[in-house]
Design a protein around this motif. Structure first.
Motif, PDB file in Angstrom:
ATOM      1  N   SER A   1     -23.777  62.032  41.032  1.00  0.00           N
ATOM      2  CA  SER A   1     -24.314  63.376  41.267  1.00  0.00           C
ATOM      3  C   SER A   1     -25.025  63.524  42.614  1.00  0.00           C
ATOM      4  O   SER A   1     -25.504  64.611  42.938  1.00  0.00           O
ATOM      5  CB  SER A   1     -25.272  63.763  40.132  1.00  0.00           C
ATOM      6  OG  SER A   1     -26.352  62.867  40.079  1.00  0.00           O
ATOM      7  N   GLU A   2     -25.020  62.466  43.402  1.00  0.00           N
ATOM      8  CA  GLU A   2     -25.684  62.510  44.707  1.00  0.00           C
ATOM      9  C   GLU A   2     -25.097  63.636  45.565  1.00  0.00           C
ATOM     10  O   GLU A   2     -23.886  63.757  45.717  1.00  0.00           O
ATOM     11  CB  GLU A   2     -25.497  61.167  45.415  1.00  0.00           C
ATOM     12  CG  GLU A   2     -26.325  60.998  46.659  1.00  0.00           C
ATOM     13  CD  GLU A   2     -26.202  59.593  47.220  1.00  0.00           C
ATOM     14  OE1 GLU A   2     -25.938  59.476  48.427  1.00  0.00           O
ATOM     15  OE2 GLU A   2     -26.363  58.634  46.443  1.00  0.00           O
TER      16      GLU A   2
ATOM     17  N   GLU B   1     -24.911  57.568  37.091  1.00  0.00           N
ATOM     18  CA  GLU B   1     -25.098  59.024  37.106  1.00  0.00           C
ATOM     19  C   GLU B   1     -25.694  59.496  38.421  1.00  0.00           C
ATOM     20  O   GLU B   1     -25.272  60.505  38.977  1.00  0.00           O
ATOM     21  CB  GLU B   1     -25.996  59.466  35.942  1.00  0.00           C
ATOM     22  CG  GLU B   1     -25.202  59.923  34.764  1.00  0.00           C
ATOM     23  CD  GLU B   1     -26.065  60.619  33.719  1.00  0.00           C
ATOM     24  OE1 GLU B   1     -26.914  61.471  34.071  1.00  0.00           O
ATOM     25  OE2 GLU B   1     -25.861  60.299  32.542  1.00  0.00           O
ATOM     26  N   ASN B   2     -26.688  58.775  38.916  1.00  0.00           N
ATOM     27  CA  ASN B   2     -27.305  59.136  40.193  1.00  0.00           C
ATOM     28  C   ASN B   2     -26.286  59.071  41.326  1.00  0.00           C
ATOM     29  O   ASN B   2     -26.255  59.943  42.199  1.00  0.00           O
ATOM     30  CB  ASN B   2     -28.493  58.226  40.501  1.00  0.00           C
ATOM     31  CG  ASN B   2     -29.668  58.473  39.580  1.00  0.00           C
ATOM     32  OD1 ASN B   2     -29.763  59.493  38.909  1.00  0.00           O
ATOM     33  ND2 ASN B   2     -30.575  57.512  39.527  1.00  0.00           N
ATOM     34  N   LEU B   3     -25.476  58.039  41.314  1.00  0.00           N
ATOM     35  CA  LEU B   3     -24.451  57.865  42.339  1.00  0.00           C
ATOM     36  C   LEU B   3     -23.429  59.004  42.278  1.00  0.00           C
ATOM     37  O   LEU B   3     -23.061  59.580  43.304  1.00  0.00           O
ATOM     38  CB  LEU B   3     -23.762  56.512  42.125  1.00  0.00           C
ATOM     39  CG  LEU B   3     -22.893  55.947  43.224  1.00  0.00           C
ATOM     40  CD1 LEU B   3     -23.672  55.805  44.523  1.00  0.00           C
ATOM     41  CD2 LEU B   3     -22.372  54.577  42.795  1.00  0.00           C
TER      42      LEU B   3
ATOM     43  N   GLN C   1     -27.934  55.176  34.321  1.00  0.00           N
ATOM     44  CA  GLN C   1     -28.692  56.054  35.215  1.00  0.00           C
ATOM     45  C   GLN C   1     -28.265  55.836  36.662  1.00  0.00           C
ATOM     46  O   GLN C   1     -28.119  56.795  37.426  1.00  0.00           O
ATOM     47  CB  GLN C   1     -30.198  55.821  35.053  1.00  0.00           C
ATOM     48  CG  GLN C   1     -31.039  56.871  35.737  1.00  0.00           C
ATOM     49  CD  GLN C   1     -30.770  58.267  35.208  1.00  0.00           C
ATOM     50  OE1 GLN C   1     -30.876  58.523  34.025  1.00  0.00           O
ATOM     51  NE2 GLN C   1     -30.394  59.185  36.087  1.00  0.00           N
ATOM     52  N   ARG C   2     -28.029  54.597  37.047  1.00  0.00           N
ATOM     53  CA  ARG C   2     -27.583  54.286  38.407  1.00  0.00           C
ATOM     54  C   ARG C   2     -26.248  54.963  38.696  1.00  0.00           C
ATOM     55  O   ARG C   2     -26.069  55.603  39.743  1.00  0.00           O
ATOM     56  CB  ARG C   2     -27.450  52.769  38.590  1.00  0.00           C
ATOM     57  CG  ARG C   2     -27.091  52.344  40.005  1.00  0.00           C
ATOM     58  CD  ARG C   2     -26.809  50.848  40.093  1.00  0.00           C
ATOM     59  NE  ARG C   2     -25.572  50.466  39.440  1.00  0.00           N
ATOM     60  CZ  ARG C   2     -24.351  50.627  39.986  1.00  0.00           C
ATOM     61  NH1 ARG C   2     -24.215  51.162  41.177  1.00  0.00           N
ATOM     62  NH2 ARG C   2     -23.272  50.252  39.330  1.00  0.00           N
TER      63      ARG C   2
ATOM     64  N   GLU D   1     -27.546  71.596  41.067  1.00  0.00           N
ATOM     65  CA  GLU D   1     -27.523  71.802  39.613  1.00  0.00           C
ATOM     66  C   GLU D   1     -26.365  72.714  39.229  1.00  0.00           C
ATOM     67  O   GLU D   1     -25.709  72.498  38.219  1.00  0.00           O
ATOM     68  CB  GLU D   1     -28.846  72.399  39.117  1.00  0.00           C
ATOM     69  CG  GLU D   1     -29.975  71.395  38.996  1.00  0.00           C
ATOM     70  CD  GLU D   1     -29.681  70.288  37.992  1.00  0.00           C
ATOM     71  OE1 GLU D   1     -29.200  70.584  36.873  1.00  0.00           O
ATOM     72  OE2 GLU D   1     -29.936  69.123  38.328  1.00  0.00           O
TER      73      GLU D   1
ATOM     74  N   LYS E   1     -30.455  51.558  32.427  1.00  0.00           N
ATOM     75  CA  LYS E   1     -30.631  51.548  33.882  1.00  0.00           C
ATOM     76  C   LYS E   1     -29.291  51.638  34.595  1.00  0.00           C
ATOM     77  O   LYS E   1     -29.160  52.332  35.601  1.00  0.00           O
ATOM     78  CB  LYS E   1     -31.364  50.272  34.322  1.00  0.00           C
ATOM     79  CG  LYS E   1     -32.839  50.278  34.055  1.00  0.00           C
ATOM     80  CD  LYS E   1     -33.464  48.985  34.518  1.00  0.00           C
ATOM     81  CE  LYS E   1     -34.924  48.882  34.126  1.00  0.00           C
ATOM     82  NZ  LYS E   1     -35.495  47.565  34.468  1.00  0.00           N
ATOM     83  N   GLU E   2     -28.301  50.942  34.074  1.00  0.00           N
ATOM     84  CA  GLU E   2     -26.967  50.964  34.686  1.00  0.00           C
ATOM     85  C   GLU E   2     -26.340  52.352  34.570  1.00  0.00           C
ATOM     86  O   GLU E   2     -25.765  52.867  35.527  1.00  0.00           O
ATOM     87  CB  GLU E   2     -26.069  49.905  34.045  1.00  0.00           C
ATOM     88  CG  GLU E   2     -24.689  49.815  34.650  1.00  0.00           C
ATOM     89  CD  GLU E   2     -24.650  49.468  36.132  1.00  0.00           C
ATOM     90  OE1 GLU E   2     -23.576  49.629  36.735  1.00  0.00           O
ATOM     91  OE2 GLU E   2     -25.681  49.054  36.711  1.00  0.00           O
TER      92      GLU E   2
ATOM     93  N   ILE F   1     -23.124  70.791  39.251  1.00  0.00           N
ATOM     94  CA  ILE F   1     -23.049  69.903  38.086  1.00  0.00           C
ATOM     95  C   ILE F   1     -22.725  70.703  36.830  1.00  0.00           C
ATOM     96  O   ILE F   1     -21.873  70.311  36.033  1.00  0.00           O
ATOM     97  CB  ILE F   1     -24.352  69.089  37.925  1.00  0.00           C
ATOM     98  CG1 ILE F   1     -24.486  68.104  39.100  1.00  0.00           C
ATOM     99  CG2 ILE F   1     -24.383  68.356  36.589  1.00  0.00           C
ATOM    100  CD1 ILE F   1     -25.829  67.411  39.192  1.00  0.00           C
TER     101      ILE F   1
END
Length: 153
Positions: A126-127, A122-124, A119-120, A131, A116-117, A134
């Protein structure tokens, strides 16, 4: 012209370092802990890697290669993780001298939180990126890593 190129190269290094610092600070602010034992970022990355490849025989050399770590550093880190009960070393059938690494029960219990950490983060990171952006970032990063490897070898 030479001066501009030289400044640009220095800026790349500084910007990479700055981003690395931001990532480290963000991770540190939400440190994953196991009953008073703060887990390092590298411990978390190794747990995630072992979980991802849990059906394969992952040995110390695989960790060294994946994370570009020296043998002595990897050995100390894995020993520490073993002492903390996060991983186990198990002999493999074909060669008892070789030990595969696997998550312990305790290590498995932390994997979801670690995932989860990651993923958090990565989301931050790539916000707001497409595509294409990236993909280009990873292509550029790969070229930079290859350039650095040429200089080391």
């Amino acid at each position: 012209m030479f001066f501009d190129e030289e400044c640009n190269k220095k800026e790349i290094g500084m910007e990479i370092r700055k981003l690395t610092n931001f990532i480290h600070r963000n991770i540190e602010s939400r440190k994953i802990e196991d009953k008073g034992f703060p887990m390092t970022k590298m411990h978390a990355m190794i747990l995630g890697y072992l979980n991802k490849f849990k059906d394969e025989e992952i040995c110390q050399k695989d960790i060294e290669k994946k994370f570009s770590m020296r043998r002595s550093t990897t050995s100390k880190m894995l020993k520490n993780m073993e002492e903390k009960g996060l991983i186990e070393r198990v002999s493999i059938e074909r060669d008892a001298r070789v030990k595969k690494l696997q998550l312990s029960k305790k290590g498995k219990s932390l994997v979801e939180e670690v995932s989860k950490e990651f993923q958090r983060i990565e989301n931050l990171l790539s916000e707001g990126l497409t595509e294409e952006e990236i993909e280009q970032f990873f292509a550029t990063l790969d070229k930079m890593q290859q350039n650095m490897l040429k200089d080391i070898d």
